[in-house]
Design a protein around this motif. Structure first.
Motif, PDB file in Angstrom:
ATOM      1  N   LEU A 103       0.835  -1.202   0.000  1.00 20.72           N
ATOM      2  CA  LEU A 103       0.000   0.000   0.000  1.00 20.72           C
ATOM      3  C   LEU A 103       0.868   1.249   0.000  1.00 20.72           C
ATOM      4  O   LEU A 103       1.932   1.284   0.616  1.00 20.72           O
ATOM      5  N   LEU A 104       0.391   2.276  -0.686  1.00 21.28           N
ATOM      6  CA  LEU A 104       1.079   3.559  -0.750  1.00 21.28           C
ATOM      7  C   LEU A 104       0.063   4.666  -0.511  1.00 21.28           C
ATOM      8  O   LEU A 104      -1.056   4.605  -1.019  1.00 21.28           O
ATOM      9  N   TRP A 105       0.423   5.691   0.243  1.00 23.50           N
ATOM     10  CA  TRP A 105      -0.464   6.834   0.394  1.00 23.50           C
ATOM     11  C   TRP A 105       0.312   8.059   0.850  1.00 23.50           C
ATOM     12  O   TRP A 105       1.438   7.966   1.339  1.00 23.50           O
ATOM     13  N   PHE A 106      -0.315   9.200   0.645  1.00 20.62           N
ATOM     14  CA  PHE A 106       0.224  10.481   1.107  1.00 20.62           C
ATOM     15  C   PHE A 106      -0.643  10.946   2.260  1.00 20.62           C
ATOM     16  O   PHE A 106      -1.852  11.135   2.104  1.00 20.62           O
ATOM     17  N   ASP A 107      -0.037  11.105   3.426  1.00 22.35           N
ATOM     18  CA  ASP A 107      -0.783  11.389   4.647  1.00 22.35           C
ATOM     19  C   ASP A 107      -0.768  12.886   4.947  1.00 22.35           C
ATOM     20  O   ASP A 107       0.208  13.422   5.476  1.00 22.35           O
ATOM     21  N   TYR A 122       4.214   3.953   3.340  1.00 21.73           N
ATOM     22  CA  TYR A 122       4.243   2.701   2.575  1.00 21.73           C
ATOM     23  C   TYR A 122       4.119   1.528   3.543  1.00 21.73           C
ATOM     24  O   TYR A 122       4.774   1.495   4.586  1.00 21.73           O
ATOM     25  N   LEU A 123       3.256   0.577   3.193  1.00 17.14           N
ATOM     26  CA  LEU A 123       3.111  -0.650   3.977  1.00 17.14           C
ATOM     27  C   LEU A 123       3.392  -1.817   3.056  1.00 17.14           C
ATOM     28  O   LEU A 123       2.633  -2.105   2.125  1.00 17.14           O
ATOM     29  N   LYS A 131       4.203  -6.912   6.085  1.00 14.12           N
ATOM     30  CA  LYS A 131       4.747  -6.055   7.134  1.00 14.12           C
ATOM     31  C   LYS A 131       3.622  -5.526   8.025  1.00 14.12           C
ATOM     32  O   LYS A 131       2.493  -5.362   7.599  1.00 14.12           O
ATOM     33  N   LYS A 132       3.955  -5.258   9.278  1.00 13.77           N
ATOM     34  CA  LYS A 132       2.988  -4.692  10.211  1.00 13.77           C
ATOM     35  C   LYS A 132       3.303  -3.242  10.544  1.00 13.77           C
ATOM     36  O   LYS A 132       2.469  -2.543  11.111  1.00 13.77           O
ATOM     37  N   LYS A 133       4.492  -2.785  10.180  1.00 13.59           N
ATOM     38  CA  LYS A 133       4.909  -1.431  10.506  1.00 13.59           C
ATOM     39  C   LYS A 133       4.881  -0.563   9.257  1.00 13.59           C
ATOM     40  O   LYS A 133       5.448  -0.906   8.228  1.00 13.59           O
ATOM     41  N   VAL A 134       4.226   0.582   9.361  1.00 13.77           N
ATOM     42  CA  VAL A 134       4.154   1.533   8.252  1.00 13.77           C
ATOM     43  C   VAL A 134       5.469   2.305   8.165  1.00 13.77           C
ATOM     44  O   VAL A 134       6.000   2.771   9.170  1.00 13.77           O
TER      45      VAL A 134
END
Length: 662
Positions: free
Chosen positions: A563-567, A576-577, A581-584
């Motif tokens: 997953l990718l996003w701009f927060d 990025y996740l 993985k469990k950690k962003v």
């Protein structure tokens, strides 16, 4: 596309509110809260920065195939979390209710359900007992599968299993497609017939003929027939196709392919230059006249096989002036790898700009009107709008272009893209070519193995012969110059495949496309029969755990959960996740952004119009007016295969042209 279809069912066909306020007759289910929210706001006339429009499409993968990330909580805990009230003597399924889950009620209760196929597949694939709740819906519903041939060949066995289940429940099945290959039609009939005969056995009935129908917008070809077996179905289907093809041959050609190929023998920069020159020539031939400014304009598309060159072409001409005498160039870069709000704005713009129905003209669009006025002020006499796009434009897009250029891929891809040329101007006749094709694929230019793959029909088991070196040996260019229509996919050629070890090699593209389907769906080798995924050696175990496992019934097996996003809520941080993985991860140090280009004036959109920050602010304002304040988690996107930071990859991003990993 799912949301658009649901709106048309409600508005155009009248499946709105039931009388006496009983409730909705039609429910729409897709994955993705952002997609649904944007669609609802668009229909309410509250746009997020785009001009007003009525259409919005669900998120799709790079190859242009529909996809939705299904919320697993829909099927969790049938006992405990859900409280079912079911009166066995009441009309079914209206009186099945799950008070604590409105989404499940929509799935079970409404007469008409419009959804992505992903909402139904857990019934066949999931090993969790909770997925069996889908069986209630399947048992009481007829099924329509739209654009059945847009699914990858590897997904078809799982869809055949779905056809089997429809027959197993004694329901009806309708396949909708303008380019349905014969092998696909035969395989789905066989799967449905097998399931329907099982249903008959359960009812104490003997196996018998099945009533089948063939439908076309040519009313004279519509036919119903009682079909006894596979051979009879094949005979009836072939007759229908022959009659339909005869009618197509009598009609004027609306799309023609130029046999003069666009040279693609040098590097990407030279290819982009050659493509731009072809855009200029097609514009000169098919440009329309704006009565107010006197400027001639056209809107054409360049369809590349992947996002890298879709983005690369746009980037090249944002860095370099087109230098076309008297012609102002405006570029739109449209593919799946944009942030959701930006992609929505691009799609809403295209939906209105390319709507030529009922006398609507592109020059009535406000932004295009501004560009036309600007051309007049600068002394330009021509406006050339180019949409650089990926296969996302091939399916489900109600867009009407003036002309098109394609990177070669397959007959199916070419026909689908041709369907976007003059889509709404049905009375127009093409006396000269309005489409062009590049001389080879960009994969071939880069000397990569398998020229027509990802997307394309070539794979490790099916490929074109090395003797088919030129495009004229791969495609029937002379026939395509006469007319581009569905005859290449509706009718099978004589297949002459050469088998070398575990690989089937075909002499041309048409034989490859049809031969691959025949081999995958109709192989006589027992271990490779598609029907073995449906019934196997023990038909009494058809709906047990064995047949829910993905190796027996694969569907979208290559999904990548990265997953990718701009927060925006975390001071504007890229996140990025990764898979498993469990950690962003905060990845600003791996993201290279470009905001300024030497030739930014050649972009159709002004920088502030397509800015993620300005669009986000407008989005928040729309949410606030609706009483919603939490917009923190809705911008994460699943990435395509290969989109990751492995092997030192970096993310290159621009609001104007999207992102790419390299």
């Amino acid at each position: 596309m799912t949301l658009q279809t649901g709106d048309e069912y409600r508005d155009d066909l009248g499946f709105g509110k039931m009388p006496d306020a009983v409730g909705n007759q039609c429910a729409i289910m897709v994955g993705g809260a952002l997609t649904t929210a944007l669609h609802g706001m668009a229909n309410a006339g509250e746009e997020t920065g785009a001009e007003k429009g009525n259409d919005l499409f669900s998120q799709e993968e790079q190859a242009g195939v529909e996809s939705s990330a299904l919320d697993d909580s829909l099927y969790e805990g049938i006992t405990g979390e859900f409280d079912f009230d079911y009166d066995p003597d009441a009309p079914w399924p209206e009186d099945i209710i799950a008070p604590n889950n409105p989404k499940l009620n929509h799935l079970l209760q409404v007469p008409v359900l419009v959804c992505t196929i992903d909402h139904l597949m857990p019934f066949l694939q999931s090993q969790r007992a909770s997925a069996a709740v889908l069986g209630f819906r399947m048992a009481g519903s007829d099924l329509i599968i739209d654009e059945i041939d847009s699914f990858s060949a590897e997904d078809l066995p799982a869809l055949l299993k779905l056809a089997y289940v429809v027959g197993f429940n004694g329901r009806k099945l309708l396949l909708s497609s303008a380019t349905l290959p014969p092998a696909t039609a035969r395989a789905f009939y066989r799967a449905y017939q097998t399931g329907f005969n099982r249903w008959r056995q359960l009812q104490g009935m003997e196996s018998g003929p099945i009533c089948c129908g063939w439908f076309s917008h040519h009313a004279t070809h519509i036919k119903l027939a009682s079909v006894a077996d596979h051979a009879a179905f094949t005979k009836q289907h072939d007759r229908f196709i022959q009659a339909l093809l005869h009618t197509l041959q009598q009609q004027p050609a609306r799309r023609r392919l130029d046999t003069v190929l666009i040279p693609t023998s040098e590097g990407p920069a030279a290819v982009y230059q050659n493509v731009m020159e072809s855009c200029r020539e097609l514009h000169q031939q098919w440009a329309d006249h704006d009565p107010e400014t006197g400027v001639r304009y056209s809107i054409g598309c360049v369809r590349w096989s992947n996002v890298a060159h879709t983005r690369g072409f746009a980037q090249h001409w944002l860095n370099m002036p087109a230098n076309l005498d008297g012609i102002q160039v405006k570029l739109i870069c449209y593919h799946a790898k944009h942030l959701p709000l930006i992609r929505h704005h691009i799609e809403q713009t295209l939906n209105t700009l390319l709507k030529r129905k009922e006398g609507q003209q592109a020059h009535d669009h406000p932004t295009l009107r501004a560009h036309l006025e600007n051309c007049r002020q600068q002394g330009k006499t021509h406006l050339l709008v180019i949409v650089s796009t990926s296969p996302i434009s091939e399916v489900g897009r109600d867009h009407d272009y003036d002309w098109g250029i394609v990177e070669p891929n397959s007959y199916w891809s070419l026909i689908q893209m041709a369907g976007r040329i003059w889509r709404h101007r049905r009375h127009w006749e093409a006396r000269q070519p309005n489409m062009r094709i590049m001389s080879q694929t960009m994969r071939d230019l880069n000397e990569q193995p398998m020229r027509f793959t990802k997307p394309g029909p070539e794979s490790k088991h099916f490929k074109l012969s090395d003797r088919a070196e030129t495009l004229a040996q791969i495609f029937d260019l002379e026939s395509l110059q006469g007319s581009i229509n569905a005859r290449f996919t509706l009718q099978e050629p004589l297949i002459q495949a050469e088998k070398i070890k575990n690989q089937y090699i075909y002499p041309d593209m048409r034989q490859l496309e049809h031969g691959q389907l025949q081999r995958l769906l109709e192989s006589t080798e027992q271990s490779k029969q598609a029907m073995s995924f449906i019934e196997g050696a023990r038909p009494q175990m058809i709906l047990t755990q064995r047949h829910s496992q993905r190796q027996y019934c694969p569907f979208r097996k290559d999904q990548n959960p990265n997953l990718l996003w701009f927060d925006w809520e975390d001071d504007g941080v890229w996140k990025y996740l990764g898979k498993g993985k469990k950690k962003v991860e905060r990845i600003n140090d791996k993201v290279h952004e470009q905001r300024n280009y030497p030739c930014l004036a050649q972009s159709y959109f002004a920088p502030d119009e397509l800015s993620r920050d300005s669009l986000h602010e407008k989005w928040r304002e729309q949410l606030a007016r609706r009483g919603v304040t939490d917009s923190h988690t809705i911008n994460a996107l699943p990435l395509s295969i290969g989109d990751n930071f492995e092997q030192g990859k970096q993310l290159y991003y621009s609001d104007i042209i999207g992102w790419i990993f390299s």
